[in-house]
Design a protein around this motif. Structure first.
Motif, PDB file in Angstrom:
ATOM      1  N   GLN A  43       0.813  -1.221   0.000  1.00 37.83           N
ATOM      2  CA  GLN A  43       0.000   0.000   0.000  1.00 37.83           C
ATOM      3  C   GLN A  43       0.845   1.268   0.000  1.00 37.83           C
ATOM      4  OE1 GLN A  43      -3.421   0.071   2.778  1.00 37.83           O
ATOM      5  NE2 GLN A  43      -2.823  -2.031   3.243  1.00 37.83           N
ATOM      6  N   THR A  44       2.077   1.149   0.469  1.00 37.52           N
ATOM      7  CA  THR A  44       2.929   2.334   0.594  1.00 37.52           C
ATOM      8  C   THR A  44       4.108   2.334  -0.362  1.00 37.52           C
ATOM      9  OG1 THR A  44       4.186   1.290   2.392  1.00 37.52           O
ATOM     10  CG2 THR A  44       2.304   2.674   3.018  1.00 37.52           C
ATOM     11  N   GLU A  45       4.190   1.354  -1.265  1.00 36.74           N
ATOM     12  CA  GLU A  45       5.338   1.290  -2.163  1.00 36.74           C
ATOM     13  C   GLU A  45       5.431   2.501  -3.074  1.00 36.74           C
ATOM     14  OE1 GLU A  45       3.374  -1.665  -5.521  1.00 36.74           O
ATOM     15  OE2 GLU A  45       5.071  -2.355  -4.347  1.00 36.74           O
ATOM     16  N   MET A  46       4.327   3.188  -3.311  1.00 39.45           N
ATOM     17  CA  MET A  46       4.354   4.384  -4.160  1.00 39.45           C
ATOM     18  C   MET A  46       5.180   5.502  -3.539  1.00 39.45           C
ATOM     19  SD  MET A  46       0.520   5.729  -3.345  1.00 39.45           S
ATOM     20  CE  MET A  46      -0.020   4.056  -3.369  1.00 39.45           C
ATOM     21  N   PHE A  47       5.450   5.407  -2.223  1.00 38.37           N
ATOM     22  CA  PHE A  47       6.225   6.438  -1.552  1.00 38.37           C
ATOM     23  C   PHE A  47       7.726   6.165  -1.603  1.00 38.37           C
ATOM     24  CE2 PHE A  47       2.072   6.639   0.629  1.00 38.37           C
ATOM     25  CZ  PHE A  47       1.744   7.947   0.328  1.00 38.37           C
ATOM     26  N   ASP A  48       8.133   5.008  -2.143  1.00 43.51           N
ATOM     27  CA  ASP A  48       9.550   4.709  -2.287  1.00 43.51           C
ATOM     28  C   ASP A  48      10.183   5.758  -3.183  1.00 43.51           C
ATOM     29  OD1 ASP A  48       9.456   2.449  -0.722  1.00 43.51           O
ATOM     30  OD2 ASP A  48       9.287   1.061  -2.416  1.00 43.51           O
ATOM     31  N   PRO A  49      11.389   6.204  -2.842  1.00 48.62           N
ATOM     32  CA  PRO A  49      12.044   7.219  -3.683  1.00 48.62           C
ATOM     33  C   PRO A  49      12.163   6.783  -5.143  1.00 48.62           C
ATOM     34  CG  PRO A  49      13.221   6.972  -1.623  1.00 48.62           C
ATOM     35  CD  PRO A  49      12.161   5.897  -1.645  1.00 48.62           C
ATOM     36  N   ALA A  50      12.398   5.511  -5.375  1.00 46.32           N
ATOM     37  CA  ALA A  50      12.541   5.029  -6.747  1.00 46.32           C
ATOM     38  C   ALA A  50      11.238   5.163  -7.529  1.00 46.32           C
ATOM     39  CB  ALA A  50      12.989   3.574  -6.742  1.00 46.32           C
ATOM     40  N   ASN A  51      10.113   5.196  -6.829  1.00 44.53           N
ATOM     41  CA  ASN A  51       8.812   5.287  -7.494  1.00 44.53           C
ATOM     42  C   ASN A  51       8.269   6.713  -7.555  1.00 44.53           C
ATOM     43  OD1 ASN A  51       8.839   2.530  -7.774  1.00 44.53           O
ATOM     44  ND2 ASN A  51       7.697   2.174  -5.903  1.00 44.53           N
ATOM     45  N   GLN A  52       8.961   7.644  -6.935  1.00 39.68           N
ATOM     46  CA  GLN A  52       8.447   9.016  -6.869  1.00 39.68           C
ATOM     47  C   GLN A  52       8.695   9.816  -8.133  1.00 39.68           C
ATOM     48  OE1 GLN A  52       6.683  10.930  -4.506  1.00 39.68           O
ATOM     49  NE2 GLN A  52       6.131   8.868  -3.910  1.00 39.68           N
ATOM     50  N   GLY A  53       9.915   9.802  -8.646  1.00 45.39           N
ATOM     51  CA  GLY A  53      10.212  10.602  -9.831  1.00 45.39           C
ATOM     52  C   GLY A  53       9.792  12.036  -9.637  1.00 45.39           C
ATOM     53  N   GLN A  54      10.353  12.707  -8.651  1.00 47.86           N
ATOM     54  CA  GLN A  54       9.911  14.052  -8.281  1.00 47.86           C
ATOM     55  C   GLN A  54       9.987  15.065  -9.420  1.00 47.86           C
ATOM     56  OE1 GLN A  54       8.411  15.049  -5.527  1.00 47.86           O
ATOM     57  NE2 GLN A  54       8.443  12.963  -4.787  1.00 47.86           N
ATOM     58  N   LEU A  55      11.045  15.003 -10.198  1.00 50.94           N
ATOM     59  CA  LEU A  55      11.198  15.978 -11.268  1.00 50.94           C
ATOM     60  C   LEU A  55      11.387  15.276 -12.601  1.00 50.94           C
ATOM     61  CD1 LEU A  55      13.604  18.516  -9.533  1.00 50.94           C
ATOM     62  CD2 LEU A  55      11.157  18.764  -9.890  1.00 50.94           C
ATOM     63  N   SER A  56      10.932  15.909 -13.624  1.00 47.90           N
ATOM     64  CA  SER A  56      11.034  15.348 -14.963  1.00 47.90           C
ATOM     65  C   SER A  56      11.394  16.474 -15.924  1.00 47.90           C
ATOM     66  CB  SER A  56       9.689  14.737 -15.357  1.00 47.90           C
ATOM     67  OG  SER A  56       9.717  14.296 -16.674  1.00 47.90           O
ATOM     68  N   HIS A  57      12.042  16.114 -16.996  1.00 49.81           N
ATOM     69  CA  HIS A  57      12.367  17.102 -18.022  1.00 49.81           C
ATOM     70  C   HIS A  57      11.291  17.065 -19.102  1.00 49.81           C
ATOM     71  CE1 HIS A  57      16.347  18.118 -16.564  1.00 49.81           C
ATOM     72  NE2 HIS A  57      16.503  16.841 -16.276  1.00 49.81           N
ATOM     73  N   ASP A  58      10.783  18.220 -19.440  1.00 45.65           N
ATOM     74  CA  ASP A  58       9.795  18.331 -20.502  1.00 45.65           C
ATOM     75  C   ASP A  58      10.172  19.542 -21.346  1.00 45.65           C
ATOM     76  OD1 ASP A  58       7.501  17.907 -22.044  1.00 45.65           O
ATOM     77  OD2 ASP A  58       6.286  19.192 -20.735  1.00 45.65           O
ATOM     78  N   ASN A  59      10.698  19.292 -22.519  1.00 46.97           N
ATOM     79  CA  ASN A  59      11.133  20.386 -23.404  1.00 46.97           C
ATOM     80  C   ASN A  59      12.093  21.332 -22.691  1.00 46.97           C
ATOM     81  OD1 ASN A  59       9.554  19.387 -25.479  1.00 46.97           O
ATOM     82  ND2 ASN A  59       7.777  20.571 -24.823  1.00 46.97           N
ATOM     83  N   ASN A  60      13.104  20.751 -22.059  1.00 49.03           N
ATOM     84  CA  ASN A  60      14.141  21.514 -21.350  1.00 49.03           C
ATOM     85  C   ASN A  60      13.624  22.275 -20.140  1.00 49.03           C
ATOM     86  OD1 ASN A  60      16.158  20.631 -23.083  1.00 49.03           O
ATOM     87  ND2 ASN A  60      15.765  22.300 -24.529  1.00 49.03           N
ATOM     88  N   GLU A  61      12.444  21.958 -19.656  1.00 46.53           N
ATOM     89  CA  GLU A  61      11.920  22.571 -18.437  1.00 46.53           C
ATOM     90  C   GLU A  61      11.747  21.487 -17.387  1.00 46.53           C
ATOM     91  OE1 GLU A  61       8.438  25.026 -18.791  1.00 46.53           O
ATOM     92  OE2 GLU A  61       8.999  25.641 -20.810  1.00 46.53           O
ATOM     93  N   MET A  62      12.004  21.853 -16.134  1.00 48.49           N
ATOM     94  CA  MET A  62      11.802  20.914 -15.044  1.00 48.49           C
ATOM     95  C   MET A  62      10.322  20.954 -14.653  1.00 48.49           C
ATOM     96  SD  MET A  62      14.651  19.473 -14.426  1.00 48.49           S
ATOM     97  CE  MET A  62      14.718  18.832 -12.801  1.00 48.49           C
ATOM     98  N   VAL A  63       9.710  19.786 -14.597  1.00 45.63           N
ATOM     99  CA  VAL A  63       8.294  19.688 -14.271  1.00 45.63           C
ATOM    100  C   VAL A  63       8.151  18.786 -13.044  1.00 45.63           C
ATOM    101  CG1 VAL A  63       6.030  18.943 -15.095  1.00 45.63           C
ATOM    102  CG2 VAL A  63       7.663  19.953 -16.687  1.00 45.63           C
ATOM    103  N   THR A  64       7.478  19.268 -12.029  1.00 44.82           N
ATOM    104  CA  THR A  64       7.245  18.455 -10.844  1.00 44.82           C
ATOM    105  C   THR A  64       6.113  17.488 -11.114  1.00 44.82           C
ATOM    106  OG1 THR A  64       7.922  20.268  -9.414  1.00 44.82           O
ATOM    107  CG2 THR A  64       6.649  18.499  -8.392  1.00 44.82           C
ATOM    108  N   LYS A  65       6.367  16.215 -10.842  1.00 41.73           N
ATOM    109  CA  LYS A  65       5.330  15.208 -11.024  1.00 41.73           C
ATOM    110  C   LYS A  65       4.427  15.192  -9.795  1.00 41.73           C
ATOM    111  CE  LYS A  65       7.877  12.088 -13.994  1.00 41.73           C
ATOM    112  NZ  LYS A  65       8.335  10.707 -14.166  1.00 41.73           N
ATOM    113  N   HIS A  66       3.193  14.864 -10.000  1.00 45.11           N
ATOM    114  CA  HIS A  66       2.242  14.774  -8.899  1.00 45.11           C
ATOM    115  C   HIS A  66       2.377  13.435  -8.197  1.00 45.11           C
ATOM    116  CE1 HIS A  66       0.342  18.505 -10.061  1.00 45.11           C
ATOM    117  NE2 HIS A  66       0.311  18.078 -11.311  1.00 45.11           N
TER     118      HIS A  66
END
Length: 95
Positions: A43-66
């Motif tokens: 139930q809590t595996e989504m909180f693992d750092p490997a599953n979070q992906g806090q930031l992503s690159h989108d067209n050279n911009e940093m986008v915070t994932k929800h």
């Protein structure tokens, strides 16, 4: 407790602290509580750092994932309480 982003963040922090403690002691969890631990870990595996992906690159911009967690503050509190209960059943002995 109200369902605000700040409250969710605070409770998520509590959840992560308890989860980290349980992960460190997972080999000490009694057999009678293994099923409960497996359920809570899933139930809590989504909180693992490997599953979070806090930031992503989108067209050279940093986008915070929800967050992948779609529950409410009450759902988080239930998980925190279940983890605290499980933690209370683990005995750590010092040799």
């Amino acid at each position: 407790m109200t369902d605000t982003p700040k409250n969710q963040t605070l409770i998520t922090g509590q959840l992560l602290q308890i989860r980290d403690k349980l992960m460190a002691k997972r080999h000490l969890i009694p057999a009678s509580y293994q099923e409960q631990w497996t359920s809570l870990a899933q139930q809590t595996e989504m909180f693992d750092p490997a599953n979070q992906g806090q930031l992503s690159h989108d067209n050279n911009e940093m986008v915070t994932k929800h967050s992948a967690f779609k529950g409410t503050v009450d759902d988080l509190l239930k998980l925190v309480n279940a983890m605290r209960d499980l933690n209370s059943h683990i005995q750590v002995t010092v040799h």
